[in-house]
Design a protein around this motif. Structure first.
Motif, PDB file in Angstrom:
ATOM      1  N   GLN A   1       6.727   7.393  12.852  1.00 58.52           N
ATOM      2  CA  GLN A   1       5.648   6.919  13.707  1.00 58.52           C
ATOM      3  C   GLN A   1       6.190   6.590  15.093  1.00 58.52           C
ATOM      4  OE1 GLN A   1       3.366   2.961  13.354  1.00 58.52           O
ATOM      5  NE2 GLN A   1       2.119   4.357  12.134  1.00 58.52           N
TER       6      GLN A   1
ATOM      7  N   GLY B   1      -6.991   0.793   9.582  1.00 59.76           N
ATOM      8  CA  GLY B   1      -5.596   0.433   9.813  1.00 59.76           C
ATOM      9  C   GLY B   1      -4.749   0.569   8.575  1.00 59.76           C
TER      10      GLY B   1
ATOM     11  N   TYR C   1      -2.733   7.119  15.937  1.00 59.78           N
ATOM     12  CA  TYR C   1      -1.276   7.110  15.788  1.00 59.78           C
ATOM     13  C   TYR C   1      -0.688   8.451  16.218  1.00 59.78           C
ATOM     14  CZ  TYR C   1      -2.892   3.541  12.515  1.00 59.78           C
ATOM     15  OH  TYR C   1      -3.539   2.470  11.950  1.00 59.78           O
TER      16      TYR C   1
ATOM     17  N   TYR D   1       0.868  -1.179   0.000  1.00 57.31           N
ATOM     18  CA  TYR D   1       0.000   0.000   0.000  1.00 57.31           C
ATOM     19  C   TYR D   1       0.901   1.225   0.000  1.00 57.31           C
ATOM     20  CZ  TYR D   1      -3.100   3.616   1.866  1.00 57.31           C
ATOM     21  OH  TYR D   1      -3.803   4.779   2.063  1.00 57.31           O
TER      22      TYR D   1
ATOM     23  N   THR E   1      -2.528  -5.731   8.230  1.00 57.44           N
ATOM     24  CA  THR E   1      -2.389  -5.771   9.682  1.00 57.44           C
ATOM     25  C   THR E   1      -3.067  -4.543  10.262  1.00 57.44           C
ATOM     26  OG1 THR E   1      -0.367  -4.453   9.841  1.00 57.44           O
ATOM     27  CG2 THR E   1      -0.125  -6.799   9.353  1.00 57.44           C
ATOM     28  N   ASN E   2      -3.353  -4.585  11.542  1.00 53.25           N
ATOM     29  CA  ASN E   2      -3.980  -3.431  12.172  1.00 53.25           C
ATOM     30  C   ASN E   2      -2.986  -2.383  12.629  1.00 53.25           C
ATOM     31  OD1 ASN E   2      -6.722  -3.767  12.032  1.00 53.25           O
ATOM     32  ND2 ASN E   2      -6.772  -5.179  13.767  1.00 53.25           N
ATOM     33  N   THR E   3      -1.695  -2.709  12.568  1.00 52.70           N
ATOM     34  CA  THR E   3      -0.724  -1.773  13.122  1.00 52.70           C
ATOM     35  C   THR E   3      -0.640  -0.492  12.307  1.00 52.70           C
ATOM     36  OG1 THR E   3       1.115  -2.667  11.843  1.00 52.70           O
ATOM     37  CG2 THR E   3       0.644  -3.701  13.950  1.00 52.70           C
ATOM     38  N   GLY E   4      -0.923  -0.589  11.011  1.00 54.95           N
ATOM     39  CA  GLY E   4      -0.878   0.597  10.171  1.00 54.95           C
ATOM     40  C   GLY E   4       0.464   1.269  10.173  1.00 54.95           C
ATOM     41  N   LYS E   5       1.543   0.508  10.245  1.00 56.20           N
ATOM     42  CA  LYS E   5       2.854   1.144  10.274  1.00 56.20           C
ATOM     43  C   LYS E   5       3.191   1.673   8.891  1.00 56.20           C
ATOM     44  CE  LYS E   5       7.745   0.460  11.334  1.00 56.20           C
ATOM     45  NZ  LYS E   5       7.847   1.918  11.497  1.00 56.20           N
ATOM     46  N   LEU E   6       3.250   2.991   8.809  1.00 55.78           N
ATOM     47  CA  LEU E   6       3.604   3.669   7.572  1.00 55.78           C
ATOM     48  C   LEU E   6       5.064   4.088   7.632  1.00 55.78           C
ATOM     49  CD1 LEU E   6       0.744   6.158   6.578  1.00 55.78           C
ATOM     50  CD2 LEU E   6       1.600   4.228   5.251  1.00 55.78           C
TER      51      LEU E   6
ATOM     52  N   PHE F   1       7.743   6.471   5.801  1.00 55.25           N
ATOM     53  CA  PHE F   1       7.757   7.630   4.925  1.00 55.25           C
ATOM     54  C   PHE F   1       9.126   7.847   4.296  1.00 55.25           C
ATOM     55  CE2 PHE F   1       3.780  10.017   5.460  1.00 55.25           C
ATOM     56  CZ  PHE F   1       3.191   9.298   6.478  1.00 55.25           C
TER      57      PHE F   1
END
Lengths: 114, 111
Positions: free
Chosen positions: B46, B97, B34, A32, A97-102, A104
């Protein structure tokens, strides 16, 4: 090792031209890829995004081209306007996953001259 | 429509002093939340994420802590500020998410 890289660091185009911003990534699990637009002193705004199952996403004057094999993508801004002058961030995540670690990139500062 | 509010808009604090920044989401129940930090002219990093009330996960250790006391509220804090804490703090939310939407941010200057 930087996971998401952007080039150029800064870009200047004339009004009406097409601006091309580049992004590449390392992690093959990324699927994504959102692009954010940020004006000075403001929070980033989600501009357009693409998932790795597609090779192109268009929204008005903004188009993402995606090459999964080469792990590269680019944002094309056609008919650039002075109001498009901002910093553009490419980001990536491994969806599902639910963590949504983006993660950048460092951003590209775009200046559109009238 | 969902709205995200951050407070304060800006803070000037002394090294060693405590800090509390807040974020509220309206119009969306049970969002993912977040916290991000952005150095001046830099990229976004993050710091924390929360999927549900009372649960917060740390992504990066920066001598900061976060809590989610209510479904729509996310708090970032520290008992002792460092010079390196200066920057732009951004709260973001996500309905799924995946896509994330950022708030207006809080500018922190530590002297």
């Amino acid at each position: 090792q930087q996971q998401v890289r952007q080039s150029p660091q800064s870009l200047t185009v004339w009004e009406g031209e097409t601006a091309i911003l580049n992004c590449s990534y390392e992690d093959s699990t990324f699927n994504y890829f959102p692009w954010y637009q940020q004006f000075p002193g403001e929070g980033p705004a989600l501009l357009i995004s693409i998932r790795s199952v597609s090779d192109k996403k268009e929204d008005g004057r903004f188009t993402i081209f995606f090459n999964k094999r080469e792990k590269k993508l680019s944002l094309h801004i056609t008919d650039s306007q002075p109001g498009d002058s901002a910093t553009y961030f490419c980001a990536a995540s491994a969806g599902g996953t639910n963590t949504g670690k983006l993660t950048f990139g460092d951003g590209t500062v775009l200046t559109v001259k009238p | 429509a969902q709205t995200i509010h951050q407070w304060p808009v800006a803070e000037i604090k002394a090294v060693g002093s405590p800090l509390s920044l807040g974020c509220t989401i309206k119009g969306k129940s049970s969002p993912n939340l977040y916290w991000y930090w952005q150095a001046t002219g830099g990229t976004l990093q993050q710091l924390f994420y929360s999927i549900t009330v009372g649960q917060v996960e740390s992504v990066v250790q920066l001598n900061l802590s976060a809590s989610r006391p209510k479904d729509d509220q996310f708090i970032l804090s520290t008992e002792k500020l460092l010079l390196s804490h200066s920057g732009f703090y951004l709260c973001a939310w996500s309905p799924t998410g995946v896509e994330q939407y950022f708030g207006p941010g809080t500018r922190l200057t530590v002297l």
